[in-house]
Design a protein around this motif. Structure first.
Motif, PDB file in Angstrom:
ATOM      1  N   ALA A  84       0.807  -1.219   0.000  1.00 47.90           N
ATOM      2  CA  ALA A  84       0.000   0.000   0.000  1.00 47.90           C
ATOM      3  C   ALA A  84       0.843   1.274   0.000  1.00 47.90           C
ATOM      4  O   ALA A  84       0.319   2.366  -0.235  1.00 47.90           O
ATOM      5  CB  ALA A  84      -0.929   0.000   1.214  1.00 47.90           C
ATOM      6  N   LEU A  85       2.141   1.137   0.252  1.00 44.02           N
ATOM      7  CA  LEU A  85       3.026   2.285   0.426  1.00 44.02           C
ATOM      8  C   LEU A  85       2.974   3.303  -0.714  1.00 44.02           C
ATOM      9  O   LEU A  85       2.959   4.517  -0.467  1.00 44.02           O
ATOM     10  CB  LEU A  85       4.462   1.786   0.634  1.00 44.02           C
ATOM     11  N   PRO A  86       2.921   2.902  -1.980  1.00 42.96           N
ATOM     12  CA  PRO A  86       2.944   3.900  -3.062  1.00 42.96           C
ATOM     13  C   PRO A  86       1.660   4.714  -3.184  1.00 42.96           C
ATOM     14  O   PRO A  86       1.659   5.732  -3.896  1.00 42.96           O
ATOM     15  CB  PRO A  86       3.143   3.043  -4.327  1.00 42.96           C
ATOM     16  N   PHE A  87       0.594   4.321  -2.535  1.00 46.89           N
ATOM     17  CA  PHE A  87      -0.715   4.934  -2.777  1.00 46.89           C
ATOM     18  C   PHE A  87      -1.104   5.821  -1.595  1.00 46.89           C
ATOM     19  O   PHE A  87      -1.580   5.343  -0.559  1.00 46.89           O
ATOM     20  CB  PHE A  87      -1.763   3.846  -3.027  1.00 46.89           C
ATOM     21  N   GLU A  88      -0.907   7.153  -1.763  1.00 43.00           N
ATOM     22  CA  GLU A  88      -1.135   8.086  -0.669  1.00 43.00           C
ATOM     23  C   GLU A  88      -2.596   8.173  -0.259  1.00 43.00           C
ATOM     24  O   GLU A  88      -2.911   8.610   0.847  1.00 43.00           O
ATOM     25  CB  GLU A  88      -0.618   9.472  -1.071  1.00 43.00           C
ATOM     26  N   ASN A  89      -3.491   7.761  -1.122  1.00 41.21           N
ATOM     27  CA  ASN A  89      -4.917   7.766  -0.794  1.00 41.21           C
ATOM     28  C   ASN A  89      -5.293   6.636   0.161  1.00 41.21           C
ATOM     29  O   ASN A  89      -6.387   6.638   0.731  1.00 41.21           O
ATOM     30  CB  ASN A  89      -5.756   7.654  -2.064  1.00 41.21           C
ATOM     31  N   LEU A  90      -4.400   5.652   0.328  1.00 39.94           N
ATOM     32  CA  LEU A  90      -4.638   4.570   1.283  1.00 39.94           C
ATOM     33  C   LEU A  90      -3.964   4.937   2.595  1.00 39.94           C
ATOM     34  O   LEU A  90      -2.733   4.957   2.709  1.00 39.94           O
ATOM     35  CB  LEU A  90      -4.072   3.251   0.749  1.00 39.94           C
ATOM     36  N   ASN A  91      -4.777   5.267   3.586  1.00 41.68           N
ATOM     37  CA  ASN A  91      -4.272   5.605   4.908  1.00 41.68           C
ATOM     38  C   ASN A  91      -4.076   4.304   5.682  1.00 41.68           C
ATOM     39  O   ASN A  91      -5.044   3.602   5.963  1.00 41.68           O
ATOM     40  CB  ASN A  91      -5.275   6.519   5.628  1.00 41.68           C
ATOM     41  N   VAL A  92      -2.833   3.964   5.997  1.00 40.17           N
ATOM     42  CA  VAL A  92      -2.520   2.658   6.583  1.00 40.17           C
ATOM     43  C   VAL A  92      -2.131   2.817   8.052  1.00 40.17           C
ATOM     44  O   VAL A  92      -1.244   3.616   8.385  1.00 40.17           O
ATOM     45  CB  VAL A  92      -1.378   1.966   5.822  1.00 40.17           C
TER      46      VAL A  92
END
Length: 210
Positions: A84-92
């Motif tokens: 998920a790291l490359p996708f800033e819209n995914l808040n992890v």
């Protein structure tokens, strides 16, 4: 029969039933079916959802289909975090604890009840084996308690199951099948599961192979 139990890092499995497999070995099994199950599961996620994604090869596939959505993901899976790291819209949000290298996930004895503080919209759960009689099972007592806490909340519970683990069971049951809202799998189930699902308002979703 020689030896009823087998001991593994993180748990005990019953011979001839569900066994804890190394992550990379599991990743290669039934990959296409798992891909379809993950895609179907991700379709239920909406923008703004707060979701829990369990640690397994089948749930790792979900990130591919969530990458364009605005979602908060809570997970114990190192691979899901990296994916998920490359996708800033995914808040992890990562759970804390000791890294279990075999499964590439974090777990801890002292924090298992901390999951109760999260208000999940949807939780996507995995398992080592499932049956109507034994329920939903896993191989670790610690992970079983964590999973039990997660599914006891008010979130919609999705169970992602490839056909190879039906009618198998591991040592610990973390919930009965009646707690599941959606059972997503890659093959049609026999009448016992269909009847149980009807009686307990479980939606069985068979993935589209076309």
């Amino acid at each position: 029969m020689m030896g009823l139990l087998k001991k593994y890092t993180g748990g005990v499995a019953i011979n001839n039933h569900a066994e804890l497999k190394l992550f990379n070995e599991r990743k290669t099994r039934n990959q296409f079916q798992k891909h379809l199950i993950a895609k179907t599961a991700a379709n239920y996620v909406e923008n703004g959802d707060v979701i829990f994604i369990d640690s397994e090869t089948i749930t790792l596939e979900m990130i591919t289909f969530l990458k364009n959505k605005q979602v908060t993901i809570i997970t114990s899976s190192l691979d899901i975090i990296v994916q998920a790291l490359p996708f800033e819209n995914l808040n992890v949000i990562s759970t804390d604890g000791l890294l279990e290298r075999d499964t590439k996930s974090f777990f801890t004895c002292s924090k298992r009840n901390s999951f109760g503080k999260y208000n999940f919209d949807k939780v996507f759960m995995v398992l080592s084996g499932v049956s109507v009689s034994k329920g939903v099972t896993c191989t670790s007592s610690i992970k079983s308690e964590i999973k039990e806490t997660i599914v006891k909340g008010n979130a919609e519970v999705f169970l992602l199951v490839d056909h190879t683990i039906f009618e198998k069971y591991a040592m610990f049951t973390y919930c009965g099948l009646k707690k599941i809202d959606y059972l997503i799998t890659d093959d049609f189930l026999d009448e016992s599961y269909q009847d149980y699902a009807t009686k307990n308002n479980i939606e069985i979703v068979i993935v589209n192979h076309s």
